[in-house]
Write a protein that holds these residues in place. Sequence first.
Motif, short mmCIF file in Angstrom:
data_model
loop_
_atom_site.label_atom_id
_atom_site.label_comp_id
_atom_site.label_asym_id
_atom_site.label_seq_id
_atom_site.Cartn_x
_atom_site.Cartn_y
_atom_site.Cartn_z
N ILE A 177 -0.05 9.77 2.63
CA ILE A 177 1.27 9.49 2.06
C ILE A 177 1.84 10.74 1.38
O ILE A 177 2.99 11.12 1.60
N THR A 178 1.03 11.37 0.56
CA THR A 178 1.51 12.56 -0.15
C THR A 178 1.76 13.74 0.80
O THR A 178 2.68 14.53 0.59
N GLN A 179 0.95 13.83 1.86
CA GLN A 179 1.15 14.92 2.81
C GLN A 179 2.49 14.78 3.53
O GLN A 179 3.23 15.76 3.71
N TRP A 228 0.83 -1.19 0.00
CA TRP A 228 0.00 0.00 0.00
C TRP A 228 0.87 1.24 0.00
O TRP A 228 0.50 2.25 -0.60
N ARG A 229 1.99 1.19 0.65
CA ARG A 229 2.97 2.26 0.58
C ARG A 229 4.36 1.65 0.70
O ARG A 229 4.57 0.66 1.39
N GLU A 230 5.29 2.27 0.03
CA GLU A 230 6.65 1.76 -0.03
C GLU A 230 7.62 2.91 0.19
O GLU A 230 7.41 4.01 -0.34
N SER A 231 8.66 2.65 0.97
CA SER A 231 9.62 3.71 1.29
C SER A 231 10.27 4.24 0.02
O SER A 231 10.60 3.48 -0.90
N THR A 232 10.46 5.54 -0.04
CA THR A 232 10.96 6.19 -1.24
C THR A 232 12.49 6.19 -1.27
O THR A 232 13.15 6.16 -0.23
N ILE A 273 -13.04 6.12 -0.71
CA ILE A 273 -12.71 6.95 0.45
C ILE A 273 -11.51 6.38 1.20
O ILE A 273 -10.58 7.11 1.57
N ALA A 274 -11.50 5.04 1.41
CA ALA A 274 -10.41 4.42 2.16
C ALA A 274 -9.07 4.58 1.44
O ALA A 274 -8.07 4.98 2.05
N VAL A 275 -9.06 4.29 0.15
CA VAL A 275 -7.81 4.35 -0.60
C VAL A 275 -7.33 5.79 -0.76
O VAL A 275 -6.14 6.09 -0.61
N SER A 276 -8.25 6.69 -1.05
CA SER A 276 -7.85 8.10 -1.24
C SER A 276 -7.38 8.73 0.07
O SER A 276 -6.43 9.53 0.07
#
Length: 223
Positions: free
Chosen positions: A142-144, A29-33, A133-136
């Motif tokens: 993440i973007t914040q 769902w998220r990965e370190s950049t 809603i959940a995914v957004s």
Amino acid sequence: MSPIVEALACFLGFLSWLMVGLALPNRYWRESTFDGNVITTSTVYENLWISCATDSTGIHNCRDFPSLLGLNGYIQASRALMIASIVFGVFGLVGALVGMQCSKIGGKNYVLKGRIAAVGGVFFILQGLCTMIAVSWYAANITQQFFDQLYAGTKYEIGQGLYIGWSSAVLALCGGACLLCACQFKSPNEKIQYAHQRTIRGHIRSITATSGTPSNYGRNAYV
């Protein structure tokens, strides 16, 4: 109701529900950049349930989140919304299958079947909204954190699990909209049979009189 549109809506709803089931356990769902890192020794990736890390040798280590109450609020809300999305998808599939014209469940009462199919379309739309809603919400955090210059923690990028969730939400919304547009509570070919028919003069003519059965009363019996 159009059988082709019904079949398409049911297929889209089933595909969206299947993709929700694939997105929920997906670990990415998220990965370190890698942005701004000169030397990277490990990669961290997470979803709603676990956090994993892999080093340069390819060894993976995963751990569950220790406490539910210790998680951030958006993760708890995303969990609840994704589970609700799966439940709504099940109800939507049941309503679509029962309400389809080609289905023998419910008999040949097409008015009732159309209403059941419309309810299934509403559940598909609810599924799509919950997933969206959940995914957004998860992606917004993440973007914040990524663009926050004062954030000192690990920054992440959007993972493939979120893209699967977005695709599922779009398919669910399209399937629900197709069901609502295809369902008609009363088609033009369905005519209601009445036992009596009112004539132009306001008298009631019975079926026995119109079928050729002789009447026991003469012309002067009516005033």
